[in-house]
Design an enzyme around this catalytic site. Structure first.
Site, short mmCIF file in Angstrom:
data_model
loop_
_atom_site.label_atom_id
_atom_site.label_comp_id
_atom_site.label_asym_id
_atom_site.label_seq_id
_atom_site.Cartn_x
_atom_site.Cartn_y
_atom_site.Cartn_z
N ASP A 505 -70.19 -5.52 -37.80
CA ASP A 505 -70.38 -5.12 -39.18
C ASP A 505 -70.40 -3.59 -39.20
OD1 ASP A 505 -71.06 -5.22 -41.93
OD2 ASP A 505 -73.18 -4.99 -41.42
N ASP A 852 -76.57 -7.11 -39.03
CA ASP A 852 -77.98 -6.76 -39.27
C ASP A 852 -78.55 -7.36 -40.53
OD1 ASP A 852 -76.41 -5.18 -41.00
OD2 ASP A 852 -78.00 -3.70 -41.17
N ASP A 856 -74.29 -11.27 -42.75
CA ASP A 856 -73.67 -11.47 -41.44
C ASP A 856 -74.02 -12.82 -40.83
OD1 ASP A 856 -72.63 -8.79 -41.44
OD2 ASP A 856 -74.66 -8.10 -41.00
#
Length: 1281
Positions: A505, A852, A856
């Protein structure tokens, strides 16, 4: 059951649940009807009759005895298989029925990768509807804490229905439960609001472990050794196995207790029941209860109490922290459905309407009650209705994920099974050889013969295999935990050593969350690309949008919220408190009346405010808006000509660009009217006020970590929700993008219009709407479905797909081929993140995903190795700051009391510089310590300057505790004794042990949430640096596992030979010899498992599987030379040994020359196997650096040398060894050296000849041969033109 009226349906019922594939109705068999009782009673009766007949006829019914033993073994297995296989249990102990009325139990079969099947009881009862009060018969079962009810109309079971899909008008009319009967009926239907995680007693868990297939097999092997009179060895092995299983049980109990401790205490709430408010505990809440939600009030641990259930907000607003569920550290606004924004006829969908839902387990930071609510709350709280309770809440589902995690990777993998089958070929051959020769000798004991054959076959399945693999993985767990990395699925650690594709990410993972407002651009009257960063030069209109169009909250005097909004507020120099923003010159005041919150689907936010100027006669209502430039564009009344070029210019430089807009509303609108305006009315005809240019700098660790991953043969991919230009720029800084870039996007994406307005993604008509564009728009290439064209593009450019483009590619059925070619995925949804990982995984790539936040979670679940990075939540940071302020105040008061106010003032002036430097240095080194006041720093500095060498301990401040080692040295020095170097080493070791212990205690426990429980790995860090640690440890564990398989294979093959050919010649080991061999083997395996990874990832990769040319060539080559050595020495000893020392296979062990030679050869072969097959560089520390392993080899080698040299003959005699002639000892030594030399040469030559395959750094390289042909064809075509 007979009293209930259950509709009779000839067809068996189905099940409607995403977790369950099918259900089977069962009725329990009783007594002799069970297939593992009745048939065996008949068989035993027949055997007894046969035994009587045989005994009467010839007196020796051996065949019947052997048959009885076989039947008894099968009988025992029939009971064990009912524990091991649910389907076998259903066949033996139950019978299938078609009608629901005939069933007592139900077999539940989940979908693949959704856990194991189970047999659960059916519950028949008379139930009452909690709303209508009508009685009805109910049939249900409970599976994994979820209740499933039977519905006659569909002839199927469905999950217990909660009121979560009703129209909003239904909830707005809710008035709670009228009387006690309805409450009782609701409790009967939904149960109490509890998470019951039972901890089974030690004995029950130990029984479960001991009934596991591997343990039963291990005990069976121990029994065979006992029958062959190896008592010490058998008891040692059994004791080791039981101790190991006990430690596993203790660990399981500890995990379950920790899971129970994760349940945060629930708030006591006011519930509206029977027409009045009453306080009820959180565990007593029921779906349909109307409650008052507010921030927990005083009392011990009040701030830790959480919302007890999932609730829909009816009146009032809340600010909550959802980090426990989502990992988002930013507090979330929760809005009442009664405040507008939703249609009364619209049905609730929790995922789409999550801004109106308070989730169980979250913490209320602030609340604002609504006195105009239909039901007025007694404590000023927000009015809400309970939707779900217990394990059906969001927190409950998270708990179920932990309890019943899917697709567990275990030690009993398919590789283990296939490897055992490979070894079994040799074992069966050896057993057949023994059986054939044994039956040819009529004097041989048939029982001993069969016993030996069974032992040969079982010897290829090492009893210690699962234990050794588990020890290796547990050693890795401990190593990772010391670095604050936690793993919920330990046997995924070896997968980390196989990772080929690393996906990241962007925001919060590679880049920091702390955004910086670089300035404003595109301002009216200024050059479009000129950045205005000084607040004094910023237009007032842009400042109003930055300061008032936000979702920040003030908690305990601290402003917390979205980092972007905090950065904007700080840069604008406006102040903010309780929905009021004040300009830095105090001349303008903006009061927020209504917010229209940001969502990932809308990609914009709006607000209505009342603007009060210092010289204005009355407040002016203003509509404010901010969002993605391409989205805001479509709401502008007039779009500047350079609008697109300006924001794309800054986005291409990696900036996060936010478009700002505003519009003055009619002055006739008052506060209530402003609050009730529809969103589409507020957002129309906006006036552009500029672009806010935010920089999201990379984290310091991102570039070095990804550089190391790229150099270590990993393909790097970015998957983010950010704009494509911003994502591509960030990717170019971290080695993901290394060539010119093309972005595939919809032609109208730049103007904020989605492709859905034209043709369906994936349709042939939509092809013309997509194109490949370079970041500077100098190149535009039409999209083509041709695989050859796509491959040629991937060979020349790094590719980026937007979310819309990905949807189109997937619709074209090209996803499986195109996704591996792409380096950057931008503007993708959480579902598309999961799709990318699933596609890569389906294509055979071993994947890693790092994220995080809650967006995700899908990707973390889909990857082979998911790594969740946990940043501290906003509430935790707030508590930390508050604590630090308290400590600072306490230290300051102590300093004033000690040194007087004047001196303290001087110290504080010095402290403005000195402690800050110390804190920065400490932070850089990764340490956290409270900053001392300046006086303490100066004093410490003086003390440090005055101490040298051995006086460091004396330089400690008075009252500061010495470390154990320092204290020991200090005692010696105080007594005037000299300090020898050995004592200094021991003191240093004591100090290190204390530091390691303190570090272990400081490791924080991972709690549910922060996206962590969706991920096998969780790192308590805010950077991607731990990813390299996970991959290093993964490679270390993978290499260790593979070498364990090879060592066990070699040992088992030599054992099979010893038990077959040598057994027929009367060669056997003594009990002491077998025990010593087992102890040395267990010790060396333990030291191998403690190998440490090297500090740098190597470009060379480990072999991902034992099924490769290197492994089997090495295994068979080493076995051949070891076998040759053993046979040579055996025959030499047999020729020399006196005839009277020869033994037959039936006699007990007696020391002789052949036994002594064979035992020493086997020990030499064992040591050689461990030493030669240890894998160090480039994955693990070398053999010489593995202190335990090298010492074990040295000591074992010295011990063997002592036995071979016969220096201490009583020692040889204690192990059943006889004197060996000198010539034979010389042959033994020479042969040993030859075996060691050949094995080393063979192993290291094969490592060079058969290196592990290196995965490509870019996806297109998999098709390099086809790409070269296409490029050659294109080149020829251009020449022809």
């Amino acid at each position: 059951m007979d009293d209930l009226v259950v509709p009779d349906n000839p067809a068996p019922p189905g099940v409607k649940a995403k977790e369950i594939e099918r259900v089977v109705l069962l009725q329990r068999r009783l007594g002799a009807a069970k297939l593992n009782i009745g048939p065996f009673i008949v068989i035993y009766s027949l055997l007894f009759a046969a035994w009587v007949q045989q005994y009467i006829e010839n007196g020796h019914p051996l065949f019947v005895v052997y048959a009885s033993v076989v039947v008894a073994v099968l009988h025992v297995l029939s009971f064990l298989f009912t524990h091991w296989l649910v389907s076998f249990n259903a066949l033996v102990n139950y019978k299938r029925v078609q009608k629901l009325n005939d069933a007592e139990y139900i077999q539940v079969v989940p979908h693949k990768f959704s856990g194991n099947a189970d047999i659960v009881p059916l519950e028949f009862r008379q139930a009452r509807d909690p709303h209508s009060g009508e009685e009805h018969s109910e049939v249900a079962f409970e599976f994994r804490k979820l209740r499933f009810n039977y519905h006659p109309e569909s002839n199927g079971f469905e999950r217990l229905r909660f009121p979560v899909h009703e129209p909003f008008s239904y909830y707005l009319k809710a008035s709670g439960y009228g009387h006690g009967d309805k409450v009782a009926a609701a409790v009967a239907q939904w149960g109490l609001n509890k998470f019951e995680v039972p901890v089974p007693p030690f004995s029950e868990l130990l029984k479960e472990q001991m009934l596991a297939p591997f343990f039963v097999f291990q005990v069976f092997c121990v029994g065979l050794w006992c029958l062959d009179e190896y008592w010490y060895y058998s008891l040692f092995t059994l004791g080791m196995l039981v101790m190991f299983e006990c430690t596993v049980v203790v660990q399981r109990q500890r995990n379950l207790r920790e899971l129970r401790s994760l349940q945060t205490p629930k708030q006591r709430l006011q519930a509206y029941r029977g027409g009045k408010w009453e306080e009820v505990p959180g565990e007593a809440l029921l779906p349909g209860d109307v409650v008052s939600i507010c921030r927990p009030k005083g009392g011990p641990g009040a701030e830790e109490k959480v919302v007890p259930a999932d609730c829909l907000l009816l009146a009032g607003n809340c600010i909550v922290e959802e980090a426990v569920l989502t990992g988002e550290s930013t507090p979330q606004w929760k809005l009442a459905v009664g405040g507008g924004g939703v249609s009364p006829n619209e049905h609730l969908h929790i995922k789409s309407h999550r801004q109106h839902v308070l989730f169980g387990g979250t913490k209320v930071l602030q609340h604002t009650g609504d006195k105009a609510g239909r039901i007025r709350t007694p404590d000023g709280g927000c009015l809400a209705v309970v939707l779900r309770t217990g394990f059906e809440t969001s927190q409950g589902q998270l708990m179920r994920t932990i309890l019943y995690s899917t697709e567990r990777v275990t030690a009993n993998s398919w590789e283990t099974g296939l490897f055992i089958c490979f070894l079994l070929v040799f074992a069966v051959s050896a057993a057949y050889y023994v059986l054939k020769h044994g039956l040819a000798d009529p004097s041989r004991d048939r029982f001993k013969l069969i016993l030996n054959c069974v032992m040969i076959v079982t010897s290829v399945i090492p009893p210690e295999l699962p234990m050794e693999l588990t020890i290796a993985v547990n050693a890795s767990l401990v190593a990772l935990a010391s670095k604050a990395i936690f793993c919920t699925e330990p046997f995924r650690i070896p997968f980390a050593g196989k990772v080929e594709v690393c996906c990241f990410d962007k925001t919060g993972t590679l880049t920091t969350d702390h955004l910086l407002l670089e300035g404003l651009a595109g301002l009216p009257g200024k050059p479009p690309r000129e950045l205005v960063s000084e607040p004094a030069q910023m237009p007032a209109a842009a400042g109003e949008v930055l300061a008032a169009c936000q979702s920040l909250v003030l908690i305990d005097g601290e402003v917390i919220g979205d980092p972007l909004e905090k950065a904007a507020l700080q840069a604008s120099r406006w102040s903010y408190s309780s929905d009021v923003a004040l300009s830095h010159d105090k001349k303008t005041r903006a009061t927020v009346v209504q917010r229209y919150h940001f969502s990932s689907g809308l990609r914009r936010m709006a607000a209505t405010v009342l603007l009060e100027e210092e010289d204005a006669p009355q407040p002016v209502p203003v509509a404010l808006m901010k969002g993605a430039p391409e989205v805001v564009r479509q709401f502008l009344k007039q779009v500047p000509s350079d609008y697109d070029a300006t924001y794309k210019h800054f986005a291409a430089q990696g900036a996060r660009v936010i478009a700002l807009a505003r519009r003055r509303l009619s002055t006739d609108l008052d506060g209530p009217e402003l609050r009730n305006l529809e969103r589409d009315v507020v957002e129309r005809d906006m006036e552009f006020t500029g672009f806010a240019i935010f920089q999201c700098p990379l984290k310091e660790e991102s570039e070095p970590a990804l550089a190391e991953l790229a150099s270590a043969s990993h393909m790097l991919v970015m998957i983010t929700g950010d704009a494509p230009l911003t994502a591509v720029h960030a990717a170019s800084q971290v080695h993901i993008v290394t060539r010119p870039v093309l972005v595939m996007q919809h032609k109208l994406e730049a103007v904020g219009d989605g492709p859905g307005a034209y043709h369906t993604p994936g349709s042939a008509e939509a092809d013309a709407e997509f194109e490949w564009v370079s970041p500077d728009e100098s190149s535009r290439i039409p999209f083509s479905r041709s695989w050859e064209e796509l491959l040629l593009l991937a060979g020349e450019y790094d590719l980026c797909l937007t979310g819309d483009a990905l949807a189109h590619v997937e619709g074209c059925k090209l996803g499986r081929r195109v996704i591996p070619l792409v380096q950057v995925f931008a503007r993708v949804s959480p579902e598309q993140k999961e799709l990318v990982l699933q596609t890569l995984r389906a294509g055979g790539w071993v994947t890693l995903m790092v994220g995080d936040g809650t967006n995700d979670v899908g990707g973390l679940k889909a990857a082979h190795v998911g790594v969740a990075l946990l940043a501290p939540s906003a509430l935790a940071e707030l508590k930390k700051k508050s604590k630090e302020r308290g400590e600072k105040k306490s230290r300051s008061s102590k300093a004033i009391a000690a040194g007087g106010s004047a001196n303290s003032s001087q110290q504080q002036q010095q402290g403005a510089v000195v402690p800050a430097g110390d804190r920065a240095a400490a932070a850089k080194a990764g340490r956290t310590s409270p900053a001392p006041n300046a006086g303490a720093v100066v004093a410490a500095g003086s003390a440090a300057a005055g101490t040298t060498g051995g006086e460091q301990a004396k330089g400690k401040k008075k009252g500061e505790k010495l470390k154990p080692g320092e204290a020991l040295l200090e005692q010696y020095r105080a007594a005037g004794k000299p300090v020898p170097p050995s004592l200094e080493r021991m003191a240093a070791m004591l100090d290190k042990m204390e530091e390691d212990s303190a570090a272990a205690q400081d490791v924080p426990m991972v709690k549910p949430g922060d996206a962590s429980m969706a991920s096998p790995f969780t790192a308590k860090a805010s950077s991607v640096a731990p990813v390299t640690d996970i991959l290093k440890q993964g490679r270390c564990t993978l290499v260790t596992t593979v070498q364990m398989f090879k060592i066990l294979g070699l040992l088992c093959l030599s054992t099979a030979y010893a038990l077959s050919v040598m057994y027929l010649q009367g060669v056997k080991l003594s009990d002491a010899q077998a025990t010593l061999s087992g102890v040395l083997t267990a010790g060396m395996f333990y030291f191998i498992s403690n190998a440490k990874p090297l500090p740098q990832l190597s470009p060379v990769r480990p072999h991902p599987s034992i099924f490769c040319a290197y492994f089997f060539t090495s295994l068979l080559g080493q076995f051949a030379v070891q076998l040759g050595f053993l046979v040579f020495m055996y025959r030499m000893a047999l020729a020399v040994m006196p005839a009277e020392e020869k033994q037959d296979t039936e006699s007990d062990f007696a020391p002789n020359l052949v036994n002594s030679i064979c035992y020493l050869v086997q020990q030499i072969v064992q040591l050689t196997t461990f030493a030669v097959n240890y894998v160090g560089y480039p994955f693990n520390t070398s053999l010489t650096q593995n202190a335990g392993m090298i010492k074990s080899l040295r000591y074992s080698g010295c011990f063997l040398a002592l036995l071979v040299s016969q220096s201490v003959m009583p020692l040889n005699e204690s192990f059943g060894l006889v004197a060996i002639p000198l010539e034979m000892r010389l042959y033994l030594i020479a042969g040993s050296l030859a075996v060691i030399a050949f094995s080393l040469f063979w192993e290291h030559s094969l490592r060079r000849l058969f290196p592990a395959a290196t995965p490509p750094s870019k996806g297109y390289m998999v098709h390099s041969r086809q790409l070269a042909q296409l490029q050659a064809q294109r080149s020829r075509a251009r020449k022809d033109e």
